[in-house]
Design a protein around this motif. Sequence first.
Motif, PDB file in Angstrom:
ATOM      1  N   ALA A 109       0.770  -1.349   0.159  1.00 29.77           N
ATOM      2  CA  ALA A 109      -0.098   0.213  -0.084  1.00 29.77           C
ATOM      3  C   ALA A 109       0.944   1.030   0.089  1.00 29.77           C
ATOM      4  O   ALA A 109       0.459   2.298  -0.606  1.00 29.77           O
ATOM      5  CB  ALA A 109      -1.103  -0.100   1.054  1.00 29.77           C
ATOM      6  N   GLU A 110       1.852   1.236   0.861  1.00 30.53           N
ATOM      7  CA  GLU A 110       2.841   2.348   0.817  1.00 30.53           C
ATOM      8  C   GLU A 110       3.456   2.755  -0.478  1.00 30.53           C
ATOM      9  O   GLU A 110       3.731   3.589  -0.939  1.00 30.53           O
ATOM     10  CB  GLU A 110       3.789   2.221   1.838  1.00 30.53           C
ATOM     11  N   LEU A 141      -7.406   1.941  -2.601  1.00 32.44           N
ATOM     12  CA  LEU A 141      -6.629   2.552  -3.695  1.00 32.44           C
ATOM     13  C   LEU A 141      -6.849   1.916  -5.050  1.00 32.44           C
ATOM     14  O   LEU A 141      -6.389   2.174  -6.164  1.00 32.44           O
ATOM     15  CB  LEU A 141      -4.846   1.837  -3.310  1.00 32.44           C
ATOM     16  N   ARG A 184       0.780   4.091  -2.942  1.00 30.90           N
ATOM     17  CA  ARG A 184       0.644   5.353  -2.625  1.00 30.90           C
ATOM     18  C   ARG A 184       1.675   6.324  -3.236  1.00 30.90           C
ATOM     19  O   ARG A 184       1.450   7.511  -3.312  1.00 30.90           O
ATOM     20  CB  ARG A 184       0.271   5.767  -1.471  1.00 30.90           C
ATOM     21  N   SER A 185       2.756   5.920  -3.282  1.00 30.27           N
ATOM     22  CA  SER A 185       3.938   6.863  -3.748  1.00 30.27           C
ATOM     23  C   SER A 185       4.255   6.928  -5.073  1.00 30.27           C
ATOM     24  O   SER A 185       4.774   8.108  -5.535  1.00 30.27           O
ATOM     25  CB  SER A 185       5.288   6.158  -3.333  1.00 30.27           C
ATOM     26  N   GLN A 209      -6.410  -0.714   3.464  1.00 37.45           N
ATOM     27  CA  GLN A 209      -5.529  -0.327   2.801  1.00 37.45           C
ATOM     28  C   GLN A 209      -5.091  -0.323   1.315  1.00 37.45           C
ATOM     29  O   GLN A 209      -4.687   0.454   0.747  1.00 37.45           O
ATOM     30  CB  GLN A 209      -4.031  -0.891   3.585  1.00 37.45           C
TER      31      GLN A 209
END
Length: 263
Positions: free
Chosen positions: A92-93, A133, A96-97, A129
């Motif tokens: 997820a991180e 997205l 999101r980047s 999470q």
Amino acid sequence: MTTIAYVIAGSEATGGAGLQADLRTFAQLGTYGVGTITCIVSFDPNNGWAHRFVPVDAAVIADQIEAATVTHAPDVVKVGMLGTPTTIETVAEALRSRTWRHVVVDPVLICKGQEPGAALDTDNALREQILPLATVVTPNLFEAATLAGMDDLTTVDDLAEAARRIADQGPQTVIVKGGVGLAGDDAIDVVWNAGEISVLRAPKVGQERVSGAGCVFAAATTAELAKGADVVDAVATAKQFTHGGIVSRLSSSAPFDAVCPRP
């Protein structure tokens, strides 16, 4: 110009599902497949083909994603089996980047081979999470009922309502795959796309689920989106491609057949 199709998913040792099926699908649909491995799934032939599950270290997953995205700059990605809350947080991180044109999520909720408590933690993390997205989500009946907070889905109207409820959680497009789970002669999928409902049908091929069908469907959708198709056309092509793979399914010594699309 070569089209890149990217997948973040688990490895499945028999080759019938997971990253192996995804990359094969990408190639057959004319894209260059790039993959990040999140976990390794194998089976125990001496214990009823029970699942064996080994997660990949989160730092190794992050390194793979960095290498793939810096090298190829994909803008369409399929997310398949993740397997642990730590893996989900890492993926997820990373998602999101970057800016993505499409994030296609095949929501593998129950990770076979995990203890029930760990599996529930994984389910909750994925919903919290990863689902927000996603632009496209492709749940099967069980996954759709769970994500929608509904009981068993038994009618086309049930599938449509589940798709609507899942879309309310963020995705623009939701495809609820009825497969062989609904009564009747057809395998039915319901597509919610920006508020419009459509129904896809194909004749059932037997009454047993075939390994890798969900993976192939989501991967085919991803490949078509990467090539520039709109969502409705991409899903229709994926349905046709997956149905063909079920017709030409591959038998083996395992107790399940595998989807095997022909070029």
